[in-house]
Write an enzyme that holds these catalytic residues in place. Structure first.
Site, PDB file in Angstrom:
ATOM      1  N   ASP A  61      24.555  -7.903  -4.188  1.00 32.88           N
ATOM      2  CA  ASP A  61      23.062  -8.210  -3.954  1.00 32.88           C
ATOM      3  C   ASP A  61      22.517  -7.135  -4.090  1.00 32.88           C
ATOM      4  O   ASP A  61      22.347  -5.977  -3.345  1.00 32.88           O
ATOM      5  CB  ASP A  61      22.854  -8.881  -2.652  1.00 32.88           C
ATOM      6  CG  ASP A  61      21.489  -9.561  -2.416  1.00 32.88           C
ATOM      7  OD1 ASP A  61      21.015 -10.330  -2.912  1.00 32.88           O
ATOM      8  OD2 ASP A  61      20.624  -8.873  -2.093  1.00 32.88           O
ATOM      9  N   TYR A  66      15.049  -1.702  -3.429  1.00 28.46           N
ATOM     10  CA  TYR A  66      15.871  -1.035  -2.779  1.00 28.46           C
ATOM     11  C   TYR A  66      15.864   0.346  -3.304  1.00 28.46           C
ATOM     12  O   TYR A  66      16.591   1.310  -2.590  1.00 28.46           O
ATOM     13  CB  TYR A  66      17.301  -1.509  -2.734  1.00 28.46           C
ATOM     14  CG  TYR A  66      17.257  -3.056  -2.087  1.00 28.46           C
ATOM     15  CD1 TYR A  66      16.345  -3.503  -1.536  1.00 28.46           C
ATOM     16  CD2 TYR A  66      18.353  -3.939  -2.336  1.00 28.46           C
ATOM     17  CE1 TYR A  66      16.333  -4.742  -0.876  1.00 28.46           C
ATOM     18  CE2 TYR A  66      18.281  -5.224  -1.868  1.00 28.46           C
ATOM     19  CZ  TYR A  66      17.392  -5.634  -1.049  1.00 28.46           C
ATOM     20  OH  TYR A  66      17.283  -6.879  -0.755  1.00 28.46           O
ATOM     21  N   LYS A  91      15.947  -8.646  -7.706  1.00 31.37           N
ATOM     22  CA  LYS A  91      14.746  -9.434  -7.171  1.00 31.37           C
ATOM     23  C   LYS A  91      13.567  -8.927  -7.801  1.00 31.37           C
ATOM     24  O   LYS A  91      13.429  -7.560  -8.052  1.00 31.37           O
ATOM     25  CB  LYS A  91      14.620  -9.409  -5.581  1.00 31.37           C
ATOM     26  CG  LYS A  91      16.043  -9.827  -4.885  1.00 31.37           C
ATOM     27  CD  LYS A  91      15.864  -9.640  -3.479  1.00 31.37           C
ATOM     28  CE  LYS A  91      17.349  -9.996  -2.663  1.00 31.37           C
ATOM     29  NZ  LYS A  91      18.159  -8.908  -3.120  1.00 31.37           N
ATOM     30  N   HIS A 124      11.109 -11.643  -4.750  1.00 31.75           N
ATOM     31  CA  HIS A 124      11.439 -11.166  -3.369  1.00 31.75           C
ATOM     32  C   HIS A 124      10.664 -11.646  -2.282  1.00 31.75           C
ATOM     33  O   HIS A 124      11.222 -11.842  -1.019  1.00 31.75           O
ATOM     34  CB  HIS A 124      11.390  -9.900  -3.531  1.00 31.75           C
ATOM     35  CG  HIS A 124      12.322  -8.826  -2.513  1.00 31.75           C
ATOM     36  ND1 HIS A 124      12.745  -7.558  -2.838  1.00 31.75           N
ATOM     37  CD2 HIS A 124      12.676  -9.093  -1.346  1.00 31.75           C
ATOM     38  CE1 HIS A 124      13.541  -7.387  -1.983  1.00 31.75           C
ATOM     39  NE2 HIS A 124      13.601  -8.108  -1.374  1.00 31.75           N
TER      40      HIS A 124
END
Length: 329
Positions: A61, A66, A91, A124
Site C-alpha cells: 500500500d 508518503y 493514491k 486519498h
C-alpha cells in the site's frame, strides 16, 4: 509541484505511447494482508518491501504523499515475486483532483514505483486543493469531477481498479449514485479503538471492500495519546495472551475476521513476520462480541481543522467546526 508532474507525464508519454497490457492471470482480489508504507523511513522502506514480498506478502500500500514511492519501487524490483503476483495500491493526492491533473498524477506514481500499472488507485481524501497553492481549497472541483477522471484511468489500463479513502458515508453514496466504474474498495481508519462496525457492514451491503489503515490504533507516534497505547492496553494484552499471540497479532487477526483488509506498517523483519502470522488466530463469537464492547470511538487521523473542511461528518468521532472555518467544496 503540479507543473513538475505534468512535465514528467509528458516525458513518460513520449517514451511509451501504448497503454500497458495488464495481465489476466494475476491476482483476482486484493490480498487480506498488505504492507503499509505511510511514515516508513525512506532509508528503510525498500528493504521492508523486499523482505515482505519475499516472505509471504503480496500486497503493498503506497501513496504519492508518503514521499517514498521511489524507494518502495526499489523494494518491489528487488523482490523475487513477478509483477502479476503483487497487488499495488497508490493514491491521488488532494492537489491533483482536477481532471486535467489526474492522469499525470497516476503516471508519476507508476513511474516512481517502477511498474507499468496499478492494481488499485484511490482518491486519498474527499478534498480538492488548488494546484501549487498549498492547502487552499479548490471549490470548483467536485468529487464527481475527480471520479470521472479516475474511471478513465481504468479504461486506459493505468489501473485495474479505482476506489476511495477517508470518505464519509454521504461521500461514498454520492459516488455510488453516478459511477459507471464503481469503487472497488474504501480505505479508512478502523481499529479496536475506532471499530465503525455498522459502516463496515454497510460497505459489504453495497459491494465495496474495506481496507483498514492504522490497524494498531495509536502506535503511530503522531497520533493522540488520550488513550493507552493499544499495545499496552490491559484488555488487549490479556486477550492476546489467551491466543498465545502479541497484541499486534490479535488486533490484526480481529481485523481479518471482521472482513477487512489490513495494512500494518513496519520496517522490522521481526514484526513483518509476526503480522503475517496473525492469519492463524481466530476468535469465538463471544470474544468478537466482547471486543465490540471495548470500542472507544476514538479517531486518530482527522485533518478537518487544519484544512477547514468538515470530514467524517456522519461517522464516529468527527470534529464539529465553526461555520466560518468550514470550506464548501
Amino acid at each position: 509541484m503540479s507543473r513538475f508532474i505534468s512535465a514528467l507525464a509528458v516525458a513518460l508519454a513520449a517514451t511509451s505511447s501504448l497503454a500497458a497490457e495488464i495481465p489476466t492471470n494475476g491476482l483476482k482480489e486484493i490480498p487480506a494482508l498488505g504492507l503499509g508504507t505511510w511514515l516508513s523511513d525512506r532509508d528503510k522502506v525498500d528493504h521492508a518491501v523486499e523482505y515482505a514480498l519475499d516472505n509471504g506478502y503480496n500486497h503493498i500500500d503506497a501513496a504519492w504523499i508518503y514521499r517514498n514511492e521511489d524507494q518502495t519501487g526499489r523494494g518491489i524490483a528487488a523482490s523475487e515475486l513477478s509483477r502479476k503476483d503483487i497487488w499495488i495500491t497508490s493514491k491521488l493526492w488532494n492537489s491533483f483532483h482536477r481532471p486535467s491533473e489526474v492522469e499525470a498524477a497516476i503516471k508519476t506514481s507508476i513511474s516512481r514505483l517502477g511498474v507499468d500499472y496499478l492494481d488499485l488507485y484511490l482518491i486519498h481524501w474527499p478534498v480538492a486543493f488548488v494546484p501549487d497553492e498549498g492547502t487552499k481549497l479548490d471549490k470548483k472541483t467536485s468529487i464527481i469531477d475527480t471520479w470521472r477522471a479516475l474511471e478513465d484511468l481504468v479504461r486506459a489500463n493505468l489501473t485495474r481498479h479505482i476506489g476511495i479513502s477517508n470518505f464519509a458515508k454521504s461521500d461514498v453514496e454520492e459516488v455510488l449514485a453516478v459511477c459507471e466504474i464503481c469503487p472497488y474498495a474504501h480505505e479508512f481508519e478502523t481499529h479496536p479503538y475506532l471499530q465503525q462496525q455498522d459502516f463496515i457492514d454497510w460497505h459489504a451491503e453495497v459491494g465495496v471492500k474495506v481496507i483498514a489503515y492504522s490497524p494498531l490504533a495509536n502506535t503511530n507516534p503522531i497520533y493522540r495519546r488520550d488513550a493507552p497505547p493499544l499495545l499496552e492496553d490491559p484488555y488487549w494484552k490479556e486477550l492476546a495472551a489467551r491466543k498465545n499471540a502479541t497484541v499486534a497479532q490479535a488486533a490484526i487477526a480481529w481485523g481479518f475476521q471482521r472482513g477487512t483488509v489490513v495494512i500494518p506498517k513496519s520496517s522490522h523483519e521481526k514484526y513483518i513476520d509476526e503480522n503475517r502470522d496473525a492469519a492463524g488466530i481466530r476468535f469465538s463469537k463471544d470474544e468478537m462480541a466482547d471486543i465490540a464492547k471495548h470500542d472507544r470511538k476514538i479517531r486518530m487521523s482527522n485533518p478537518s481543522k487544519n484544512w477547514g473542511v468538515q470530514l467524517f461528518a456522519d461517522l464516529d468521532d468527527h470534529l464539529e467546526l465553526e461555520d466560518e472555518t468550514v470550506g464548501e467544496l
